[in-house]
Design a protein around this motif. Sequence first.
Motif, PDB file in Angstrom:
ATOM      1  N   UNK A 101       0.783  -1.216  -0.118  1.00  0.00           N
ATOM      2  CA  UNK A 101       0.001   0.031   0.077  1.00  0.00           C
ATOM      3  C   UNK A 101       0.834   1.307  -0.002  1.00  0.00           C
ATOM      4  N   UNK A 102       2.045   1.157   0.458  1.00  0.00           N
ATOM      5  CA  UNK A 102       3.082   2.256   0.633  1.00  0.00           C
ATOM      6  C   UNK A 102       4.028   2.137  -0.328  1.00  0.00           C
ATOM      7  N   UNK A 103       4.289   3.237  -1.536  1.00  0.00           N
ATOM      8  CA  UNK A 103       5.065   3.029  -2.719  1.00  0.00           C
ATOM      9  C   UNK A 103       6.102   3.817  -2.376  1.00  0.00           C
ATOM     10  N   UNK A 104       6.052   4.823  -1.595  1.00  0.00           N
ATOM     11  CA  UNK A 104       7.250   5.713  -1.183  1.00  0.00           C
ATOM     12  C   UNK A 104       7.035   6.311   0.107  1.00  0.00           C
ATOM     13  N   UNK A 105       8.186   7.066   0.629  1.00  0.00           N
ATOM     14  CA  UNK A 105       8.349   7.740   1.834  1.00  0.00           C
ATOM     15  C   UNK A 105       8.997   9.158   1.346  1.00  0.00           C
TER      16      UNK A 105
END
Length: 145
Positions: free
Chosen positions: A116-120
């Motif tokens: 669900x998290x592609x990048x920070x």
Amino acid sequence: MIDLHVVLKVADTEYVISAADVLHMESYSGATRVPGTRDYVGGLIQIRGRVVPVVALRARFGLPSAEPTLDSRVIVVQHGGRTVGLLVDSAREVVTIAADELRPPPEIMAEESAGFVRAVAQLGKRLVMLVDVGRVIGEEQDHGR
């Protein structure tokens, strides 16, 4: 390249989604449940003459549910030809994030977050996570077919 992103809050964590995916944001006043749908499908809402399915991000992310508040928002996104509402705890801010400021999430986080998290990205002292909208709404598309 600098892109606009909408900052949204789910539980105590800040996420961002590309403003290019966002059609509009609305206050949340409830949804009509649909029997047999997955837990994270909050139901259907009518927005601007259109019926839109709602994905509750708290449930989708495996977080405990919470009663909607005056700050709760439905972010209506269009991705891959589909229009879906994302129910979030709040969303009020738009920020610019340069593409080179987005870093891949740590490997363990990428595995645990189900993609669900592609990048920070670092926004001053804040750390925000870029939501993969396609992954968040993707599974709902195949349900019941």
